[in-house]
Design an enzyme around this catalytic site. Structure first.
Site, mmCIF file in Angstrom:
data_model
loop_
_atom_site.group_PDB
_atom_site.id
_atom_site.type_symbol
_atom_site.label_atom_id
_atom_site.label_comp_id
_atom_site.label_asym_id
_atom_site.label_seq_id
_atom_site.Cartn_x
_atom_site.Cartn_y
_atom_site.Cartn_z
ATOM 1 N N SER A 255 -3.438 5.632 6.243
ATOM 2 C CA SER A 255 -4.496 6.239 5.437
ATOM 3 C C SER A 255 -4.784 7.591 5.931
ATOM 4 C CB SER A 255 -5.857 5.436 5.508
ATOM 5 O OG SER A 255 -5.793 4.129 4.687
ATOM 6 N N GLY A 256 -5.120 8.462 4.954
ATOM 7 C CA GLY A 256 -5.516 10.068 5.234
ATOM 8 C C GLY A 256 -4.087 10.696 5.774
ATOM 9 N N HIS B 38 0.802 -1.088 0.035
ATOM 10 C CA HIS B 38 0.021 -0.108 0.066
ATOM 11 C C HIS B 38 0.828 1.230 0.092
ATOM 12 C CE1 HIS B 38 -3.427 2.628 0.806
ATOM 13 N NE2 HIS B 38 -2.731 3.125 1.595
ATOM 14 N N ASP C 103 -2.336 3.843 -4.567
ATOM 15 C CA ASP C 103 -2.966 2.771 -3.629
ATOM 16 C C ASP C 103 -2.289 1.523 -3.636
ATOM 17 O OD1 ASP C 103 -4.885 2.108 -1.693
ATOM 18 O OD2 ASP C 103 -6.084 1.047 -3.297
ATOM 19 N N GLY D 137 2.656 5.302 4.538
ATOM 20 C CA GLY D 137 2.084 5.998 5.637
ATOM 21 C C GLY D 137 0.815 5.552 5.930
ATOM 22 N N GLY E 110 -1.678 11.939 3.669
ATOM 23 C CA GLY E 110 -1.430 13.060 2.798
ATOM 24 C C GLY E 110 -0.557 12.465 1.631
ATOM 25 N N LYS E 111 -0.509 11.044 1.408
ATOM 26 C CA LYS E 111 0.412 10.390 0.400
ATOM 27 C C LYS E 111 0.010 10.867 -0.808
ATOM 28 C CE LYS E 111 -0.693 6.331 1.577
ATOM 29 N NZ LYS E 111 -1.374 6.639 2.795
ATOM 30 N N SER E 112 -1.294 10.985 -1.355
ATOM 31 C CA SER E 112 -1.868 11.353 -2.655
ATOM 32 C C SER E 112 -1.723 12.807 -2.890
ATOM 33 C CB SER E 112 -3.296 10.937 -2.656
ATOM 34 O OG SER E 112 -3.475 9.481 -2.591
#
Length: 198
Positions: free
Chosen positions: A155-156, A138, A177, A153, A158-160
């Site tokens: 979820s949520g 992931h 993802d 890291g 700030g990777k995207s």
């Protein structure tokens, strides 16, 4: 264990099938090709029989110097190990004896018009990627100035968003993802997408 069928090779490299076209489902499990020069003269101590066997001008010209009986013996000794397939390079034509042996043993014989050196380089590269060990993780993968960067890291976190900022600055998006990591060598990893997220 990952495998590639001979049929897939035929399609990827636009190869001509000369013999055993009903056995194209044979599988390749080893990532590098082999030229059976030493084996044609009877030396089998280190014969990698699970590899694609490539026959260039040297191998074919050597076989043409033999008598019919010698040729039968030398080719028969190699064919009995049942490698996944044989590929003849440089569009060579004088190979009816090879076609006969491969047809009898059910080993696909294919041909390319490319030179031996060029074809082996392309085929080895293809097989290394296709058969490389891989894992899916992931994260987000981007190409930053030619170097793969994997963002990981919770979820949520700030990777995207970080990836979007990099893309707006001219860097290239690779996968979001689910990132597939392939081990191409001792110090080389390739980050890519899976077919679902392509």
């Amino acid at each position: 264990m990952k495998t590639v069928t001979v049929q897939k090779l035929k399609e990827a490299f636009h190869l001509e099938v000369l013999a055993a076209d009903s056995h194209m489902d044979r599988v390749i499990t080893r990532p590098r090709t082999h030229r059976p020069g030493l084996e044609f003269v009877g030396y089998f101590d280190f014969f990698p029989m699970n590899r694609v066997q490539v026959l260039g001008r040297k191998e074919i010209n050597y076989l043409l110097t033999l008598t019919v009986e010698e040729r039968k013996l030398h080719i028969g000794n190699v064919v009995k190990y049942h490698p996944p397939c044989f590929i003849v390079t440089s569009g060579q034509q004088e190979i009816p004896y090879l076609i006969l042996f491969c047809e009898q043993e059910g080993i696909p014989l294919l041909r390319t018009t490319e030179t031996t050196t060029e074809f082996i380089a392309k085929l080895d590269s293809y097989l290394i990627k296709a058969l490389a060990p891989e894992i899916s993780i992931h994260g987000v993968c981007v190409n930053v100035s030619g170097i793969g960067v994997l963002l990981r890291g919770k979820s949520g976190i700030g990777k995207s968003e970080t990836a979007h900022t990099l893309i707006r600055r001219g860097h290239r998006f690779v996968a979001d993802d689910i990132v597939v990591l392939k081990k191409l060598g001792p110090a080389t990893l390739l980050g890519t997408h899976n077919e679902t997220t392509r």
